[in-house]
Scaffold this motif. Structure first.
Motif, PDB file in Angstrom:
ATOM      1  N   LEU A 226       0.768  -1.714  -0.230  1.00  0.00           N
ATOM      2  CA  LEU A 226      -0.338   0.192  -0.038  1.00  0.00           C
ATOM      3  C   LEU A 226       0.818   1.208   0.023  1.00  0.00           C
ATOM      4  CD1 LEU A 226      -3.146   0.296   1.793  1.00  0.00           C
ATOM      5  CD2 LEU A 226      -1.801   2.199   1.283  1.00  0.00           C
ATOM      6  N   HIS A 227       0.631   2.490  -0.887  1.00  0.00           N
ATOM      7  CA  HIS A 227       1.412   3.462  -1.081  1.00  0.00           C
ATOM      8  C   HIS A 227       1.273   4.330   0.200  1.00  0.00           C
ATOM      9  CE1 HIS A 227       3.747   6.583  -3.509  1.00  0.00           C
ATOM     10  NE2 HIS A 227       2.502   7.444  -3.061  1.00  0.00           N
ATOM     11  N   VAL A 228       2.978   4.580   0.787  1.00  0.00           N
ATOM     12  CA  VAL A 228       2.970   5.414   1.839  1.00  0.00           C
ATOM     13  C   VAL A 228       3.752   6.395   0.575  1.00  0.00           C
ATOM     14  CG1 VAL A 228       3.852   6.184   3.812  1.00  0.00           C
ATOM     15  CG2 VAL A 228       2.858   3.515   3.565  1.00  0.00           C
ATOM     16  N   ARG A 263       2.835   0.734   9.921  1.00  0.00           N
ATOM     17  CA  ARG A 263       2.380  -0.439   9.137  1.00  0.00           C
ATOM     18  C   ARG A 263       0.867  -0.677   9.728  1.00  0.00           C
ATOM     19  NH1 ARG A 263       4.727  -5.267  13.080  1.00  0.00           N
ATOM     20  NH2 ARG A 263       2.922  -6.452  11.979  1.00  0.00           N
ATOM     21  N   THR A 264       0.514   0.045  10.923  1.00  0.00           N
ATOM     22  CA  THR A 264      -1.317   0.172  11.228  1.00  0.00           C
ATOM     23  C   THR A 264      -1.754   1.540  11.468  1.00  0.00           C
ATOM     24  OG1 THR A 264      -0.484   1.140  13.443  1.00  0.00           O
ATOM     25  CG2 THR A 264      -0.485  -0.822  13.970  1.00  0.00           C
ATOM     26  N   ALA A 265      -1.219   1.705  10.376  1.00  0.00           N
ATOM     27  CA  ALA A 265      -1.663   4.115   9.762  1.00  0.00           C
ATOM     28  C   ALA A 265      -1.832   3.231   8.161  1.00  0.00           C
ATOM     29  CB  ALA A 265      -0.783   4.793  10.034  1.00  0.00           C
ATOM     30  N   ARG A 266      -1.379   2.197   7.583  1.00  0.00           N
ATOM     31  CA  ARG A 266      -1.179   2.258   6.214  1.00  0.00           C
ATOM     32  C   ARG A 266      -2.196   0.975   6.442  1.00  0.00           C
ATOM     33  NH1 ARG A 266       4.130  -1.260   4.390  1.00  0.00           N
ATOM     34  NH2 ARG A 266       3.754  -2.300   5.422  1.00  0.00           N
ATOM     35  N   ALA A 269      -5.879   2.743   7.083  1.00  0.00           N
ATOM     36  CA  ALA A 269      -5.980   3.008   5.547  1.00  0.00           C
ATOM     37  C   ALA A 269      -7.224   2.244   4.322  1.00  0.00           C
ATOM     38  CB  ALA A 269      -4.798   4.132   4.468  1.00  0.00           C
ATOM     39  N   ALA A 270      -6.157   1.313   4.279  1.00  0.00           N
ATOM     40  CA  ALA A 270      -6.843   0.255   3.720  1.00  0.00           C
ATOM     41  C   ALA A 270      -8.211   0.053   4.219  1.00  0.00           C
ATOM     42  CB  ALA A 270      -5.956  -1.214   3.447  1.00  0.00           C
ATOM     43  N   VAL A 271      -8.432  -0.163   5.542  1.00  0.00           N
ATOM     44  CA  VAL A 271      -9.860  -0.837   6.410  1.00  0.00           C
ATOM     45  C   VAL A 271     -10.532   0.545   5.734  1.00  0.00           C
ATOM     46  CG1 VAL A 271     -10.970  -0.860   8.416  1.00  0.00           C
ATOM     47  CG2 VAL A 271      -8.721  -2.089   7.993  1.00  0.00           C
ATOM     48  N   SER A 272     -10.198   2.117   5.681  1.00  0.00           N
ATOM     49  CA  SER A 272     -10.530   2.751   5.136  1.00  0.00           C
ATOM     50  C   SER A 272     -11.034   2.575   3.250  1.00  0.00           C
ATOM     51  CB  SER A 272     -10.127   3.604   5.789  1.00  0.00           C
ATOM     52  OG  SER A 272     -10.138   3.951   6.420  1.00  0.00           O
ATOM     53  N   VAL A 282      -1.903   8.476  10.509  1.00  0.00           N
ATOM     54  CA  VAL A 282      -0.770   7.941  11.342  1.00  0.00           C
ATOM     55  C   VAL A 282      -1.193   8.955  12.695  1.00  0.00           C
ATOM     56  CG1 VAL A 282       1.665   8.574  12.514  1.00  0.00           C
ATOM     57  CG2 VAL A 282       1.027   8.797   9.780  1.00  0.00           C
ATOM     58  N   LYS A 283      -1.685  10.331  13.161  1.00  0.00           N
ATOM     59  CA  LYS A 283      -2.850  10.651  13.724  1.00  0.00           C
ATOM     60  C   LYS A 283      -3.222   9.486  15.019  1.00  0.00           C
ATOM     61  CE  LYS A 283      -2.832  14.753  16.059  1.00  0.00           C
ATOM     62  NZ  LYS A 283      -3.089  16.652  15.335  1.00  0.00           N
ATOM     63  N   THR A 284      -4.051   9.280  13.972  1.00  0.00           N
ATOM     64  CA  THR A 284      -5.297   8.343  14.955  1.00  0.00           C
ATOM     65  C   THR A 284      -4.314   6.940  15.996  1.00  0.00           C
ATOM     66  OG1 THR A 284      -6.783   9.107  13.022  1.00  0.00           O
ATOM     67  CG2 THR A 284      -7.340   6.745  14.105  1.00  0.00           C
ATOM     68  N   MET A 285      -3.394   6.774  14.795  1.00  0.00           N
ATOM     69  CA  MET A 285      -3.291   5.033  15.368  1.00  0.00           C
ATOM     70  C   MET A 285      -1.883   5.606  16.275  1.00  0.00           C
ATOM     71  SD  MET A 285      -4.135   2.812  13.842  1.00  0.00           S
ATOM     72  CE  MET A 285      -4.162   1.299  15.091  1.00  0.00           C
ATOM     73  N   ALA A 286      -1.799   6.931  16.901  1.00  0.00           N
ATOM     74  CA  ALA A 286      -0.119   6.754  17.810  1.00  0.00           C
ATOM     75  C   ALA A 286      -0.668   6.851  19.359  1.00  0.00           C
ATOM     76  CB  ALA A 286      -0.076   8.139  17.497  1.00  0.00           C
ATOM     77  N   PRO A 287      -1.916   7.203  19.412  1.00  0.00           N
ATOM     78  CA  PRO A 287      -2.481   6.782  20.661  1.00  0.00           C
ATOM     79  C   PRO A 287      -2.013   5.490  21.619  1.00  0.00           C
ATOM     80  CG  PRO A 287      -3.787   8.479  19.550  1.00  0.00           C
ATOM     81  CD  PRO A 287      -2.588   7.736  19.058  1.00  0.00           C
ATOM     82  N   TYR A 288      -2.506   4.441  20.189  1.00  0.00           N
ATOM     83  CA  TYR A 288      -2.484   2.889  20.635  1.00  0.00           C
ATOM     84  C   TYR A 288      -2.170   2.393  19.943  1.00  0.00           C
ATOM     85  CZ  TYR A 288      -7.430   4.878  20.312  1.00  0.00           C
ATOM     86  OH  TYR A 288      -8.964   4.991  19.837  1.00  0.00           O
ATOM     87  N   VAL A 289      -1.084   3.111  19.549  1.00  0.00           N
ATOM     88  CA  VAL A 289       0.549   2.620  19.371  1.00  0.00           C
ATOM     89  C   VAL A 289       1.719   2.523  20.165  1.00  0.00           C
ATOM     90  CG1 VAL A 289       2.418   2.185  17.545  1.00  0.00           C
ATOM     91  CG2 VAL A 289       0.276   1.867  16.705  1.00  0.00           C
TER      92      VAL A 289
END
Length: 324
Positions: A226-228, A263-266, A269-272, A282-289
């Motif tokens: 998946l492109h980043v 990895r989780t940000a990627r 994105a795919a799930v979305s 990236v900002k969404t996943m940071a508090p959980y990672v």
């Protein structure tokens, strides 16, 4: 990466539809926690381990079992206790008198999905045996190494209360969990729905697998393409770098934390349904990672601060890349 190597729109659509089916399956049991379920599925698509941490009775074990039943994978549950020995989870070599030779008896760690219930009640020796399995996807018994099946996912629970007789997880083991999630108390309507849904038979009994282990592995491998954008990747790096520079942290996140955030940000994105990653992912996943990988300084702890609060300030400070 060339355009030909990029994840196809068809694969993105497949990942999104698979995540939606998994979410619907889990939410047949778990009420009112769509965001937590979604984040757990993001971790699954990264083939990462999940730590569920909250007070007793909020459904941590139920969520873990719902995820396991929605996957067509072998499943084992381990109830961690202070007297649990490493051989109780890895297996042992025993002498079979009928065969006249030593035979390996598999422990419950040899499964595709392992529920480690109340993981912090086990002794450090047993936690170390689990650590090797989580990191290396293998276990060693009396010098003989056994490879674990693929996918291999650990969903662990622990309570932040009732700490008598517990052994806090060392930082090295916390770092092996891709995400740490908290369920929180349900609202009034959600709690009423829980009572209604569980009034008769347990909805857990009717769950059927919606994806096989092989399909999950294939989707996880496809996600690597998946492109980043370089600017988004650098944004993840700058967030992690900022945790190392903040005086409120004695230790910031390691490169493993950077990889986990990337990895989780990627996966998010795919799930979305997108074939590209946004800074918001990236900002969404940071508090959980990141928070469970950070160690506060003594001064910050004395002031009553926690890693989540300090990380939120870090996220506010790090500039978000702007397109173009």
């Amino acid at each position: 990466m060339t355009i030909a190597d990029r994840l196809s729109i068809e694969d993105v659509a497949l990942i999104k539809s698979t995540a939606e089916r998994l979410q619907a399956s889990v939410e047949a049991v778990i009420v009112g926690k769509p965001d937590v379920v979604r984040l757990a599925l993001v971790a699954l698509l990264c083939e990462g381990h999940i730590l569920l941490e909250d007070v007793p009775g909020l459904g941590k074990t139920t969520l873990a079992k719902s995820i396991a039943r929605s996957l067509g994978c072998t499943f084992k549950r381990i109830q961690f206790t202070p007297d649990l020995m490493p051989s109780d989870i890895t297996g042992i070599n025993y002498y079979n008198q009928k065969l006249g030779e030593f035979v390996f008896r598999e422990g419950p760690l040899i499964a595709q999905v392992v529920l480690a219930d109340e993981i912090n009640r086990a002794t450090p020796r047993t936690q170390a045996a689990l650590l090797e399995a989580m990191e290396e996807h293998q276990l060693t018994v009396e010098g003989v190494t056994t490879m674990l099946p693929s996918p291999f996912l650990v969903v662990a629970t622990q309570n932040p209360v009732e700490l008598e007789g517990t052994f806090p997880l060392p930082e090295a083991q916390l770092d092996r969990f891709l995400v740490r999630l908290k369920l929180g108390y349900p609202g009034e309507d959600e709690e009423d729905e829980i009572l209604r849904r569980f009034e008769g038979e347990n909805p857990m009994d009717t769950l059927k697998p919606v994806i096989t282990g092989e399909e999950l592995t294939r989707l996880a491998h496809a996600l690597r393409h998946l492109h980043v954008e370089p600017a988004v990747r650098r944004y993840a790096v700058r967030i992690v770098q900022a945790t190392r520079e903040d005086p409120a942290f004695e230790l910031g996140a390691s490169p493993r934390g950077s990889l986990a955030l990337f990895r989780t940000a990627r996966a998010l994105a795919a799930v979305s349904g997108r074939d590209y990653v946004l800074p918001d992912d990236v900002k969404t996943m940071a508090p959980y990672v990141l928070p469970h990988r950070l160690i506060l300084s003594t001064q910050a702890r004395l002031r009553g601060r926690n890693a989540d609060e300090v990380l939120a300030e870090v996220l506010q400070r790090v500039p978000v890349p702007i397109e173009g």
